[in-house]
Scaffold this active site. Structure first.
Site: not given
Length: 754
Positions: A42, A97, A322
């Site tokens: 950071y 998904k 798919n």
């Protein structure tokens, strides 16, 4: 929604609730432990890559996760087959998904649910998020808005935008069609093609096969109002109009006469046997409606045995799934930093899938599906768990992206790229899938010995409802019923066979057998009755010994050592009997078997050689080629120690036995597992990192496994017990329902038996 495997609503909710809510989490990929780490991650260290990206935006692919990050985005207007349930309700599907991207292609993914049905607002939201991702996967957005949204985003964004409901189905359909026509001896450009279902997926299928060479004049699309013909006005839109045919046909039945190919993305029952019968010779029927096809394969084959049939279901051959497409399309696109996924890349994906189905299928894939898979009418599309997909399809997609100019970073060394892809994938899921498929084929009657434990009962119900076999629970009927009801599984009581000493007809036979074994070991008739009638571990073991079950699971409620003592009254599970146990430790794509974790307290060199041989059999059962390391605190004789001597002797014993697997030792764990450290010892015989660690004693095995489980967050399966007359496995007292189910699968598959 239709369910192929039966489960209750409570089980589905529990899956999404435990062990943590949802299906994914974020983990840091760099060290985050010291103040220096935080300063680099950071402020102030992060300012350096910030400036680098500001100066050269393309370096975002080097210094951030952008190049391996896909957003799965929906507004929930067309969730599965459930309709418009809103953005929030779509989140479980989108999380699912996202984890499929990770599971199949090692792509990081995050789900975003956009709470609007306004296409312009949705487009603007996604466009503004574009800098965060390397690709956008649109999902579950209703037609016709999905067409508008995808097209506009493609025009506005410089990263791939892909609506999987459209193009995912189209790509797999195209792959299957290539092979179906190959088998039937037909050319795509000559075929009469009929599509039923002019929604997102249907239109995408038609567009892709036209791009591949199908003659538009020979393609007819139908919807709920019949044939989409030139001049029709009712129920039309610009996307349907683009595929309006010049034809006199007005109904699906008329269009089907003489057709070579039927593509269905509509509803159950849309196609009749009469329609199929009217088709041309060797018809190709892709009935892809979910959850039930337009016509079942059985119905189609009844009237046309020459038909090649595919569906969207996993319980029929030729599943149009798919998951064979979208992970690998994005993998290839991301790896060349593609600006888009174009038709050429989709066609390359389809052709690669088609080629793969024509190749010889590896044994481990055939084993996973419980049958021989050979290119033909019942195997025209690869299976989703074929490990070759990851290194076969993305290179074809990447090359197409480079050839068509959408790749910003072309791959120079394709051979190296394929090698890297092979190394990305975690074999764990494929191995477990294979074991579950073999267990389902075996249909074992599994004895669950501890019917008073809710975890065991839930595992028993899952065993039966998953189609793995018959669950036999040892317990009291009333107690089993009460615990199942408490777990929300009250309807499962009648499905299970509940057995105990009071309702069995075999108790006297069991007692006679047990007395014969123990009468010279200090046990009298009263002891025998007490054990056989009151101890569930002994009773279950007696059931298994007499063939009243095919496998047995126990150990979830008592310590392993105690359960082993009880089982030993019925079976010989001792070092001298050939029994041995190995535990599979799975983490970050690696599987290592550690042995012996249960039977041998302090094995000698001969025992070590036996343990290595038995564990090698376990590895081969799991689909691994065994590489055994005899591990110690010393490397090849230094430092010398009496305690390391047996680890040095064991490989020499295997030499004399002519063992048919790789082995080496003694060696430290880093030499066994780290190829870079291993390279410092060029004389050693392992061809790669070890996948079997034979350790000096049971206590070191236990420490190693539990340390990896707690500190390394590894998945642990085992101990996997072998060398016993009948297939039985022990769980641990900390086992989850899934752990118990996995061990039952190990028993059903007889893992490690020669």
């Amino acid at each position: 929604m239709a369910r192929k495997n039966r489960f209750t609503d409570e089980e589905a909710l529990a899956y999404h609730l435990e062990p943590k809510p949802g299906k994914l989490e974020v983990n840091a990929s760099t060290p985050m432990t010291t103040q220096r780490d935080l300063s680099l991650a950071y402020s102030p260290g992060v300012a350096v890559p910030v400036q680098a990206i500001a100066d050269r935006p393309e370096t975002a692919y080097d210094y951030t996760t952008k190049g391996n990050m896909v957003a799965v985005i929906s507004n929930g207007t067309a969730i599965l087959g459930m309709g418009n349930l809103g953005a929030l309700a779509s989140k479980p599907v989108m999380e699912g998904k996202a984890v499929l991207f990770k599971r199949f292609a090692d792509i990081n993914s995050i789900d975003l649910e956009v709470d609007t049905e306004d296409p312009d607002a949705f487009i603007n939201a996604v466009k503004l998020l574009g800098p965060s991702f390397g690709g956008i996967n649109l999902e579950d957005i209703k037609a016709p808005e999905c067409f508008i949204i995808e097209q506009r985003l493609k025009e506005l964004m410089d990263i791939p935008v892909f609506h999987d409901d459209q193009h995912g189905t189209a790509v797999i359909c195209a792959a299957g069609l290539i092979n179906a026509l190959h088998l039937s001896g037909k050319r795509l450009e000559d075929c009469r093609i009929v599509l039923n279902g002019a929604g997102a997926a249907g239109i995408a299928c038609l567009e892709l096969i036209k791009a591949m060479g199908a003659d538009p004049a020979k393609c007819i699309a139908c919807d709920t109002k019949g044939v989409i013909y030139q001049g029709r006005t009712e129920g039309m839109n610009q996307w349907k109009s683009a595929h309006a045919a010049k034809t006199d046909h007005r109904t699906l039945e008329e269009a089907m006469k003489g057709a070579d190919v039927f593509l269905g993305v509509s509803v159950k029952g849309a196609v009749t046997q009469d329609m199929v019968e009217s088709m041309a010779d060797n018809p190709v029927i892709f009935a892809m409606a979910n959850p039930d096809p337009e016509i079942s394969p059985e119905e189609a084959h009844d009237v046309r045995p020459d038909a090649i049939v595919a569906t969207g279901r996993s319980d029929y051959p030729n599943q149009v799934n798919n998951v064979l497409g979208f992970p690998y399309l994005f993998r290839g696109a991301l790896d060349v930093n593609a600006r888009a996924i174009n038709d050429e890349m989709k066609i390359a994906c389809a052709e690669a899938l088609a080629r793969l189905a024509r190749e010889d299928v590896p044994d481990e894939v055939a084993m996973a599906y419980g049958r021989k898979l050979t290119f033909g009418r019942d195997y025209i599309i690869p299976t989703p768990f074929d490990p070759r997909l990851i290194h076969t399809v993305p290179p074809a997609v990447a090359k197409a992206g480079m050839d068509t100019g959408v790749a910003r970073r072309p791959i120079v060394d394709m051979d190296r790229y394929e090698h890297d892809l092979k190394a990305r994938m975690d074999p764990t899921a494929s191995i477990l899938q294979g074991l579950y498929a073999r267990a389902r084929h075996a249909q074992a009657r599994m004895i669950f010995a501890e019917g008073d434990d809710p975890r065991v009962l839930r595992a028993a119900v899952a065993w039966q409802r998953s189609g793995l076999g018959k669950a036999i629970v040892v317990g009291r009927e009333a107690d089993v019923k009460q615990k199942l009801e408490t777990a929300g599984l009250g309807d499962a009581v009648r499905e299970l066979e509940v057995v105990n000493a009071a309702n069995t007809t075999h108790l006297e036979t069991y007692k006679a057998f047990l007395y014969q074994r123990l009468q010279r070991k200090g046990y009298d008739q009263h002891d025998i009755h007490r054990m056989a009638a009151r101890d569930r571990h002994v009773f279950s073991s007696l059931m298994l010994a007499h063939g009243h079950g095919d496998g047995m699971i126990t150990g979830a409620t008592r310590k392993s050592a105690h359960v082993m003592d009880l089982i030993n009254h019925v079976f010989d599970v001792t070092p001298g009997s050939g029994a041995m146990a190995a535990t599979a430790v799975l983490r970050r794509g690696r599987i290592v078997l550690i042995a012996d974790t249960l039977v041998h307290e302090w094995p000698l060199a001969d025992d070590m050689a036996d343990i290595a041989t038995s564990t090698a059999r376990v590895a081969r059962t799991l689909g691994l080629e065994p590489r055994v390391a005899f591990v110690s605190f010393s490397n090849f004789g230094y430092p010398r120690s009496e305690r390391a001597e047996k680890m040095h002797e064991a490989p020499a014993l295997l030499d004399r036995r002519g063992a048919d697997f790789e082995y080496e030792g003694e060696m430290t764990v880093d030499v066994a597992l780290n190829p870079e450290v291993q390279a410092n010892y060029p004389f050693q015989r392992l061809s790669g990192p070890a996948n079997i660690l034979v350790v000096p004693a049971r206590h070191s095995a236990s420490i190693s496994v539990k340390l990896m489980q707690e500190m390394g967050e590894a998945t642990v399966i085992g101990p996997i017990l072998t060398g016993v007359d009948r297939p039985l496995q022990l769980c641990s007292t900390t086992s989850t329902v899934n752990d118990i189910l996995n061990m039952a699968v190990m028993a059903a598959c007889r893992v490690g038996e020669s």
